[in-house]
Design an enzyme around this catalytic site. Structure first.
Site, PDB file in Angstrom:
ATOM      1  NE  ARG A 251      -3.874  -1.868   0.529  1.00 12.21           N
ATOM      2  CZ  ARG A 251      -4.266  -2.545  -0.705  1.00 12.21           C
ATOM      3  NH1 ARG A 251      -2.977  -2.778  -1.695  1.00 12.21           N
ATOM      4  NH2 ARG A 251      -5.128  -3.616  -0.532  1.00 12.21           N
TER       5      ARG A 251
ATOM      6  CG  HIS B 199      -3.188  -1.259  -6.957  1.00 12.28           C
ATOM      7  ND1 HIS B 199      -3.910  -0.867  -5.923  1.00 12.28           N
ATOM      8  CD2 HIS B 199      -3.205  -2.997  -6.387  1.00 12.28           C
ATOM      9  CE1 HIS B 199      -3.933  -1.664  -4.986  1.00 12.28           C
ATOM     10  NE2 HIS B 199      -3.807  -3.011  -5.357  1.00 12.28           N
TER      11      HIS B 199
END
Ligand code: NAP
Length: 314
Positions: free
Chosen positions: A229, A277
């Site tokens: 993250r 991502h």
């Protein structure tokens, strides 16, 4: 008798329909409905929700939920936005996801080891310059995390002969992998690491863990890969260390705010590789089988799948 499960997501409606079709195929004894298809009365009897990043307030309509199955492995958004602590949160644990993350760890480690960012710049300048390759066994890879995805990543890196170490909350015994824990363990590992791979979940404890203090303990010329993250890294500190040439390159798959703003300076930084991502997307085909097996086991024996420790944050 058929039982009902609610499916809640903020996915694009096409993708949501694909998930629903696959789930209904795997769970023919369940009626799987969207929230708006369920009456207020019926909502009060529903015990399972299958979710993909829903706003937690959308779950409030279902006061009798026993457990929630997330279709993603990372669940910090649900935890941070005030999930009801009585409900068990089950994240996706899928061997295919681990394999995909292991591939990503190997792919981007090779990319850095084999100087691909430098060769891309050289090609843009029509420059013919051979750089000395470093062998895998000369490179220390430090992995932050020793969980489902990090263990798969480390085992794959080991097969390619990298020197692999890991850091986790609790110390581990892993064949051929040095394990560190605690803050002094973090400093010891980081100070010997050539490529640092972050696979820590985002929690109160890991928020900006990779700040100026920690990142500056990496040896000069070290590289960083962030798969977990964005907010585990203090981006300003990273930018300063790249700018001062303390760190030589960063591969960033995740960002504090996604999608990365078009105006972000990270896009144009030649020492940063920006990825959208994609290191380990959920595989719908394998994921629905795992979710279905969890539901079937629960209906048969009332056994809830392993769930997240909400206090700990992962
Ligand atoms: P996991 O199995 O829960 O493992 C987490 C690891 O982090 C554990 O080893 C844990 O230590 C360690 N840890 C947690 N908090 C810590 C702390 N404060 N200090 C030291 N170690 C700590 O998680 P996972 O399945 O490997 O997934 C990791 C993350 O990957 C997810 O949370 C998600 O954010 C990310 N992810 C990204 C993608 C992508 O496409 N980019 C895809 C899937 C997942 P212990 O072993 O001691 O508990």
């Amino acid at each position: 008798m058929q039982t009902t499960i609610v499916f809640i997501s903020e996915l694009d409606s096409n993708i949501q329909s694909q998930w629903l079709t696959l789930l209904r195929q795997q769970l023919p004894d369940e009626v799987i409905l969207l929230s708006h298809q369920i009456s207020d009365t019926q909502a009060k009897s529903i015990d399972i929700a299958i979710v993909a990043n829903p706003a937690p307030k959308t779950l409030a309509r279902f006061p009798k939920l026993i457990w929630i199955q997330s279709l993603w492995a990372g669940v910090e958004k649900l935890i941070n936005e005030g999930l009801n602590k009585q409900v068990k949160l089950v994240r996706l644990v899928d061997p295919q996801l681990s394999k995909t993350m292991a591939e990503a760890a190997l792919a981007w480690t090779l990319y850095l080891q084999r100087n691909m960012p430098e060769y891309a710049k050289q090609q843009a300048n029509r420059q013919w310059k051979q750089l000395l390759p470093i062998t895998a066994n000369e490179l220390s890879i430090g992995v932050l995390g020793a969980g489902t995805l990090s263990i798969a990543a480390m085992q794959t890196l080991k097969k390619f002969d990298y020197q692999v170490s890991c850091w986790s909350r609790t110390a581990k015994q892993l064949d051929g992998i040095k394990s560190y824990s605690g803050l002094t363990g973090l400093q010891s590992m980081v100070s010997k690491t050539n490529i640092l791979i972050n696979l820590l979940p985002l929690t109160d404890e890991t928020y900006h863990l990779l700040d100026m203090n920690t990142l500056s303990q990496l040896p000069i010329g070290a590289k960083l890969i962030n798969f977990s993250r964005g907010a585990v890294i203090d981006t300003q500190a990273l930018l300063q260390l790249l700018d001062s040439e303390h760190l030589s390159h960063a591969v960033l798959d995740v960002f504090e705010h996604e999608p990365l703003a078009i105006t972000s300076p990270l896009w144009d930084n030649p020492k940063i590789t920006v990825l959208p991502h994609i290191s380990a997307p959920t595989n719908r085909v394998t994921a629905v089988k795992i979710v279905a097996a969890n539901v079937i086991e629960y209906r048969k024996n009332q056994i809830t799948p392993d769930f997240v420790n909400i206090e700990r944050g992962y």
